[in-house]
Design a protein around this motif. Structure first.
Motif: not given
Length: 178
Positions: A1-2, A171, A173-175, A177-178
């Motif tokens: 997670m970032l 993207n 938002e997806k980033y 969640d990583m």
């Protein structure tokens, strides 16, 4: 997670975003949904956030109101490293007027990555370029910026040549969640 990141909203105020604003930028309603999504992320996820706002005594108070809700009421005049969400006031769009205080604040929070967005585009670009070399990673949220001439894609390509990365809202938002 970032981790160790912050959102920077550069001058998203009614003066530029709303059709009645004294310096209204054409087609801003097209990016409103993305600005609202970013605002929602800030609120719901308690993301570190700096809203850079124009403070000008020659403009109406309504013009200077924030365009998006962030639950941050007042500008913080003395940053402390514990303030995760702040409004930074600047007397002009000139990046030299506020960048030193901004970088000091971000460094105090241990921020290594920033996502910059807002209007007018020129202020976003100036800020992003100024942050390159002072912050590890600088991103511009390309679907949450607006330029009077409407040529954002070409302008973002120029930023990329100078070390600024670009990302769109979905993207991002997806980033996160990583």
């Amino acid at each position: 997670m970032l981790t160790n990141f912050a959102f920077i909203d550069a001058f998203t105020q009614k003066i530029y975003v709303e059709p009645f604003g004294s310096r209204a930028i054409k087609d801003c309603p097209r990016i409103r949904e993305n600005l609202m999504r970013l605002s929602g992320l800030v609120i719901n996820r308690e993301i570190p956030y700096v809203g850079v706002r124009l403070k000008d005594t020659d403009l109406s108070a309504m013009d200077l109101e924030c365009s998006m809700d962030t639950e941050i009421d007042d500008a913080v005049r003395d940053f402390s490293s514990t303030d995760k969400q702040v409004i930074l006031e600047s007397p002009s769009l000139n990046v030299e007027e506020y960048v030193e205080r901004l970088v000091e604040h971000l460094n105090g929070l241990g921020i290594q990555t920033v996502f910059v967005y807002g209007v007018p585009y020129s202020a976003v670009a100036d800020l992003a370029l100024e942050l390159v070399g002072k912050i590890d990673k600088v991103w511009v949220v390309v679907d949450a910026i607006k330029n009077n001439e409407g040529n954002e894609r070409e302008l973002v390509k120029e930023l990329s040549k100078n070390g600024v990365k670009n990302i769109n809202t979905r993207n991002l938002e997806k980033y996160l969640d990583m």
